[in-house]
Design a protein around this motif. Structure first.
Motif, PDB file in Angstrom:
ATOM      1  N   LEU A  40       0.826  -1.208   0.000  1.00 41.43           N
ATOM      2  CA  LEU A  40       0.000   0.000   0.000  1.00 41.43           C
ATOM      3  C   LEU A  40       0.862   1.260   0.000  1.00 41.43           C
ATOM      4  CD1 LEU A  40      -2.775  -1.032   2.570  1.00 41.43           C
ATOM      5  CD2 LEU A  40      -2.967  -0.933   0.071  1.00 41.43           C
ATOM      6  N   ALA A  41       1.936   1.252   0.777  1.00 42.39           N
ATOM      7  CA  ALA A  41       2.851   2.399   0.807  1.00 42.39           C
ATOM      8  C   ALA A  41       3.498   2.609  -0.549  1.00 42.39           C
ATOM      9  CB  ALA A  41       3.923   2.191   1.880  1.00 42.39           C
ATOM     10  N   PHE A  42       3.842   1.512  -1.214  1.00 41.49           N
ATOM     11  CA  PHE A  42       4.442   1.616  -2.552  1.00 41.49           C
ATOM     12  C   PHE A  42       3.478   2.289  -3.526  1.00 41.49           C
ATOM     13  CE2 PHE A  42       4.472  -0.453  -6.762  1.00 41.49           C
ATOM     14  CZ  PHE A  42       5.623   0.129  -7.275  1.00 41.49           C
ATOM     15  N   PHE A  43       2.231   1.840  -3.542  1.00 40.25           N
ATOM     16  CA  PHE A  43       1.266   2.431  -4.465  1.00 40.25           C
ATOM     17  C   PHE A  43       0.964   3.886  -4.105  1.00 40.25           C
ATOM     18  CE2 PHE A  43       0.131  -2.038  -5.505  1.00 40.25           C
ATOM     19  CZ  PHE A  43       0.268  -1.944  -6.883  1.00 40.25           C
ATOM     20  N   ALA A  44       0.996   4.209  -2.821  1.00 40.87           N
ATOM     21  CA  ALA A  44       0.746   5.590  -2.404  1.00 40.87           C
ATOM     22  C   ALA A  44       1.858   6.519  -2.904  1.00 40.87           C
ATOM     23  CB  ALA A  44       0.620   5.670  -0.888  1.00 40.87           C
ATOM     24  N   THR A  45       3.112   6.114  -2.703  1.00 39.02           N
ATOM     25  CA  THR A  45       4.225   6.958  -3.159  1.00 39.02           C
ATOM     26  C   THR A  45       4.306   6.995  -4.676  1.00 39.02           C
ATOM     27  OG1 THR A  45       5.716   5.057  -2.880  1.00 39.02           O
ATOM     28  CG2 THR A  45       5.620   6.659  -1.093  1.00 39.02           C
ATOM     29  N   LEU A  46       4.014   5.872  -5.320  1.00 39.46           N
ATOM     30  CA  LEU A  46       4.024   5.851  -6.788  1.00 39.46           C
ATOM     31  C   LEU A  46       2.947   6.770  -7.340  1.00 39.46           C
ATOM     32  CD1 LEU A  46       5.187   4.592  -9.373  1.00 39.46           C
ATOM     33  CD2 LEU A  46       3.438   2.804  -9.183  1.00 39.46           C
ATOM     34  N   SER A  47       1.759   6.739  -6.740  1.00 42.33           N
ATOM     35  CA  SER A  47       0.675   7.637  -7.176  1.00 42.33           C
ATOM     36  C   SER A  47       1.059   9.092  -6.976  1.00 42.33           C
ATOM     37  CB  SER A  47      -0.603   7.321  -6.390  1.00 42.33           C
ATOM     38  OG  SER A  47      -1.019   5.993  -6.607  1.00 42.33           O
ATOM     39  N   ALA A  48       1.658   9.396  -5.812  1.00 41.63           N
ATOM     40  CA  ALA A  48       2.082  10.769  -5.539  1.00 41.63           C
ATOM     41  C   ALA A  48       3.108  11.232  -6.566  1.00 41.63           C
ATOM     42  CB  ALA A  48       2.654  10.871  -4.130  1.00 41.63           C
ATOM     43  N   THR A  49       4.045  10.362  -6.908  1.00 41.28           N
ATOM     44  CA  THR A  49       5.081  10.713  -7.882  1.00 41.28           C
ATOM     45  C   THR A  49       4.486  10.985  -9.252  1.00 41.28           C
ATOM     46  OG1 THR A  49       6.682   9.328  -6.701  1.00 41.28           O
ATOM     47  CG2 THR A  49       7.223   9.933  -8.964  1.00 41.28           C
ATOM     48  N   LEU A  50       3.639  10.077  -9.720  1.00 37.53           N
ATOM     49  CA  LEU A  50       3.085  10.207 -11.070  1.00 37.53           C
ATOM     50  C   LEU A  50       2.129  11.387 -11.182  1.00 37.53           C
ATOM     51  CD1 LEU A  50       2.430   6.443 -11.959  1.00 37.53           C
ATOM     52  CD2 LEU A  50       4.300   7.918 -12.702  1.00 37.53           C
ATOM     53  N   VAL A  51       1.274  11.561 -10.175  1.00 37.82           N
ATOM     54  CA  VAL A  51       0.301  12.656 -10.239  1.00 37.82           C
ATOM     55  C   VAL A  51       1.004  14.009 -10.258  1.00 37.82           C
ATOM     56  CG1 VAL A  51      -1.555  13.826  -8.996  1.00 37.82           C
ATOM     57  CG2 VAL A  51      -1.573  11.355  -9.201  1.00 37.82           C
ATOM     58  N   MET A  52       2.004  14.173  -9.392  1.00 34.98           N
ATOM     59  CA  MET A  52       2.724  15.441  -9.356  1.00 34.98           C
ATOM     60  C   MET A  52       3.556  15.643 -10.624  1.00 34.98           C
ATOM     61  SD  MET A  52       3.323  18.239  -7.649  1.00 34.98           S
ATOM     62  CE  MET A  52       3.057  18.025  -5.881  1.00 34.98           C
ATOM     63  N   ALA A  53       4.224  14.584 -11.088  1.00 37.59           N
ATOM     64  CA  ALA A  53       5.101  14.711 -12.249  1.00 37.59           C
ATOM     65  C   ALA A  53       4.320  14.979 -13.535  1.00 37.59           C
ATOM     66  CB  ALA A  53       5.946  13.451 -12.404  1.00 37.59           C
ATOM     67  N   LEU A  54       3.126  14.420 -13.630  1.00 36.24           N
ATOM     68  CA  LEU A  54       2.336  14.574 -14.852  1.00 36.24           C
ATOM     69  C   LEU A  54       1.365  15.743 -14.792  1.00 36.24           C
ATOM     70  CD1 LEU A  54       1.537  10.806 -15.568  1.00 36.24           C
ATOM     71  CD2 LEU A  54       3.340  12.227 -16.569  1.00 36.24           C
ATOM     72  N   SER A  55       1.286  16.398 -13.657  1.00 36.49           N
ATOM     73  CA  SER A  55       0.368  17.527 -13.507  1.00 36.49           C
ATOM     74  C   SER A  55       0.901  18.748 -14.251  1.00 36.49           C
ATOM     75  CB  SER A  55       0.170  17.860 -12.027  1.00 36.49           C
ATOM     76  OG  SER A  55      -0.740  18.920 -11.871  1.00 36.49           O
ATOM     77  N   LYS A  56       0.089  19.271 -15.142  1.00 35.11           N
ATOM     78  CA  LYS A  56       0.487  20.439 -15.929  1.00 35.11           C
ATOM     79  C   LYS A  56      -0.774  21.159 -16.400  1.00 35.11           C
ATOM     80  CE  LYS A  56       3.044  21.756 -20.112  1.00 35.11           C
ATOM     81  NZ  LYS A  56       3.843  21.266 -21.270  1.00 35.11           N
ATOM     82  N   GLU A  57      -0.716  22.471 -16.338  1.00 38.59           N
ATOM     83  CA  GLU A  57      -1.867  23.268 -16.787  1.00 38.59           C
ATOM     84  C   GLU A  57      -1.383  24.522 -17.491  1.00 38.59           C
ATOM     85  OE1 GLU A  57      -6.052  25.255 -15.131  1.00 38.59           O
ATOM     86  OE2 GLU A  57      -4.614  24.366 -13.727  1.00 38.59           O
ATOM     87  N   GLU A  58      -1.960  24.786 -18.644  1.00 40.22           N
ATOM     88  CA  GLU A  58      -1.674  26.006 -19.406  1.00 40.22           C
ATOM     89  C   GLU A  58      -2.954  26.836 -19.489  1.00 40.22           C
ATOM     90  OE1 GLU A  58      -0.076  25.057 -23.189  1.00 40.22           O
ATOM     91  OE2 GLU A  58       1.692  24.027 -22.392  1.00 40.22           O
ATOM     92  N   LYS A  59      -2.803  28.122 -19.218  1.00 34.72           N
ATOM     93  CA  LYS A  59      -3.986  28.980 -19.190  1.00 34.72           C
ATOM     94  C   LYS A  59      -3.610  30.378 -19.634  1.00 34.72           C
ATOM     95  CE  LYS A  59      -8.055  29.639 -16.281  1.00 34.72           C
ATOM     96  NZ  LYS A  59      -8.641  29.388 -14.949  1.00 34.72           N
TER      97      LYS A  59
END
Length: 209
Positions: A40-59
């Motif tokens: 569970l800890a692995f999936f939590a840190t992996l999710s945190a890494t991917l969500v933050m790394a792939l988060s991008k917004e242009e406006k």
């Protein structure tokens, strides 16, 4: 008299065997629970890494208005623009790798009957990773709060009213990282407890949780 003595010896042996089976069952249950928590800890840190790394917004935002003509500028928000978010991604990625390696070692030992790994090594690595993920989550949470609220004393304006999607994704990543921090803290406490209590019982060799 000899028969009675033999019966008593037999009962003692049976009781000893039952106690050993019970202890082995308890240890196996603890190891399985620790393994699930680590997954569970692995999936939590992996999710945190991917969500933050792939988060991008242009406006496109309006900077000023001259007469009736708005002056616009394109604003891009991504984690590379904030050192705290960069550290957050790196820290969570390292902790993910650590947990993945421990999980792999656990599975290989179960499958191929490899030599058991000392709890002491796991406990030390877990403590290091707890400090790492704690620093990353704290730094990111501070910047997230600054982005949402700003700082009137330093004249720092909030930005989440302009890039709300990026802020929401960042907040979700921070939450996942905090959950992972709690899980890693439990794993560290479990490993330290096993180092202290299970050393005489298991001769300081145990399956990695």
């Amino acid at each position: 008299m000899a028969d009675k003595h033999l019966v008593n010896n037999s009962e003692t042996i049976v009781n000893g065997i039952n106690q050993r089976k019970l202890v082995s069952k308890i240890i196996a249950t603890k190891e399985n629970v620790a393994f699930v928590v680590r997954v569970l800890a692995f999936f939590a840190t992996l999710s945190a890494t991917l969500v933050m790394a792939l988060s991008k917004e242009e406006k496109s935002v309006v900077l000023a208005t001259i007469g009736t003509t708005p002056i616009r500028a394109n604003v891009t928000a991504k984690f590379q623009h904030t050192p705290a978010f960069v550290f957050f991604v790196i820290a969570n990625a390292i902790v993910s790798l650590h947990n993945l390696l421990v999980i792999a070692v656990h599975v290989m030992m179960k499958t191929f009957n490899f030599q058991r790994v000392s709890f002491l090594m796991i406990a030390v690595l877990d403590m290091v990773n707890v400090g790492l993920i704690s620093g990353g989550a704290t730094a990111a949470a501070f910047m997230g709060q600054l982005g949402r609220k700003g700082n009137s004393h330093a004249n720092w304006n909030k930005i989440c009213d302009k890039v709300g999607t990026f802020c929401d994704h960042s907040g979700a990543a921070i939450l996942a990282s905090l959950i992972a921090l709690a899980l890693m803290t439990l794993l560290t406490a479990n490993s330290i407890a096993n180092v202290r209590k299970d050393k005489p019982l298991r001769n300081n060799v145990v399956v990695a949780p």
